[in-house]
Design a protein around this motif. Structure first.
Motif, mmCIF file in Angstrom:
data_model
loop_
_atom_site.group_PDB
_atom_site.id
_atom_site.type_symbol
_atom_site.label_atom_id
_atom_site.label_comp_id
_atom_site.label_asym_id
_atom_site.label_seq_id
_atom_site.Cartn_x
_atom_site.Cartn_y
_atom_site.Cartn_z
ATOM 1 N N LYS A 75 6.107 3.557 0.103
ATOM 2 C CA LYS A 75 5.133 2.852 0.298
ATOM 3 C C LYS A 75 4.970 2.630 2.073
ATOM 4 O O LYS A 75 6.078 3.603 2.773
ATOM 5 N N ALA A 76 3.742 2.292 2.337
ATOM 6 C CA ALA A 76 3.785 2.258 4.132
ATOM 7 C C ALA A 76 4.432 1.595 4.689
ATOM 8 O O ALA A 76 5.548 2.044 5.137
ATOM 9 N N ILE A 125 1.889 5.271 1.070
ATOM 10 C CA ILE A 125 1.895 6.157 2.522
ATOM 11 C C ILE A 125 0.729 5.961 2.165
ATOM 12 O O ILE A 125 -0.147 6.717 2.187
ATOM 13 N N LYS A 126 0.910 6.882 3.515
ATOM 14 C CA LYS A 126 -0.577 7.446 4.482
ATOM 15 C C LYS A 126 -0.247 9.044 4.775
ATOM 16 O O LYS A 126 1.663 9.214 5.369
ATOM 17 N N THR A 127 -1.003 9.335 4.800
ATOM 18 C CA THR A 127 -1.381 10.984 5.397
ATOM 19 C C THR A 127 -0.283 10.863 6.523
ATOM 20 O O THR A 127 1.494 12.018 6.930
ATOM 21 N N GLU A 128 -0.488 10.302 7.368
ATOM 22 C CA GLU A 128 0.083 10.230 9.040
ATOM 23 C C GLU A 128 1.632 9.556 9.349
ATOM 24 O O GLU A 128 2.249 10.059 9.764
ATOM 25 N N GLN A 129 2.109 9.108 7.947
ATOM 26 C CA GLN A 129 3.180 8.807 8.168
ATOM 27 C C GLN A 129 4.481 9.282 7.296
ATOM 28 O O GLN A 129 5.155 9.343 7.733
ATOM 29 N N ALA A 150 8.018 3.447 4.889
ATOM 30 C CA ALA A 150 7.992 4.511 5.036
ATOM 31 C C ALA A 150 8.388 4.364 7.470
ATOM 32 O O ALA A 150 9.095 5.080 8.274
ATOM 33 N N ARG A 151 7.894 3.186 7.660
ATOM 34 C CA ARG A 151 8.367 2.777 8.750
ATOM 35 C C ARG A 151 9.459 2.590 9.021
ATOM 36 O O ARG A 151 10.834 2.790 9.905
ATOM 37 N N PRO A 186 1.017 -1.158 0.000
ATOM 38 C CA PRO A 186 -0.151 -0.158 -0.049
ATOM 39 C C PRO A 186 1.088 1.583 -0.361
ATOM 40 O O PRO A 186 1.969 0.543 0.878
ATOM 41 N N ARG A 211 5.625 11.038 -0.776
ATOM 42 C CA ARG A 211 4.205 10.900 -1.602
ATOM 43 C C ARG A 211 4.578 9.515 -2.639
ATOM 44 O O ARG A 211 3.749 8.394 -2.842
#
Length: 106
Positions: free
Chosen positions: A68-69, A26-30, A72-73, A24, A65
């Motif tokens: 990927k999620a 990346i999310k806005t929070e990430q 980000a981690r 998935p 942007r």
């Protein structure tokens, strides 16, 4: 004698597997978490941020942007590791040692 359909160097490309899992985005929070981690670590220059991110994902990244999620981690972990490894040094290596030596125990 010569069959054009069965060339020695033409390799058929395999059909894409329907079971391929696409990670998935990346999310806005990430995105915000990465920015906050850079602020806490004191990394302000965009070039430094870009270099660190690209060293983690091992590819060029023009924007957060594009990540990927899962990437980000890993980036946040690297930034936090960078932040925690920068200890403030107020004296010599002897003064800043963590363990007692036999001299300290006398």
């Amino acid at each position: 004698m010569y069959d054009e359909t069965a060339s020695l160097f033409e390799i058929d490309e395999p059909a894409p597997s329907p079971n391929v899992i696409v990670p998935p985005p990346i999310k806005t929070e990430q995105v915000q978490a990465i920015r906050d981690a850079f602020e806490r670590a004191g990394v302000a220059r965009q070039d430094d941020r870009k270099t660190l991110i690209e060293s983690v994902v091992v590819r060029e990244v023009a924007s957060l942007r594009e990540l990927k999620a899962i990437e980000a981690r890993r980036i946040i972990q690297r930034i936090e590791g960078l932040h925690s490894s920068t200890a403030v040094s107020t004296g010599s290596a002897w003064d800043n040692r963590e363990e007692d030596t036999w001299i300290d125990r006398l």
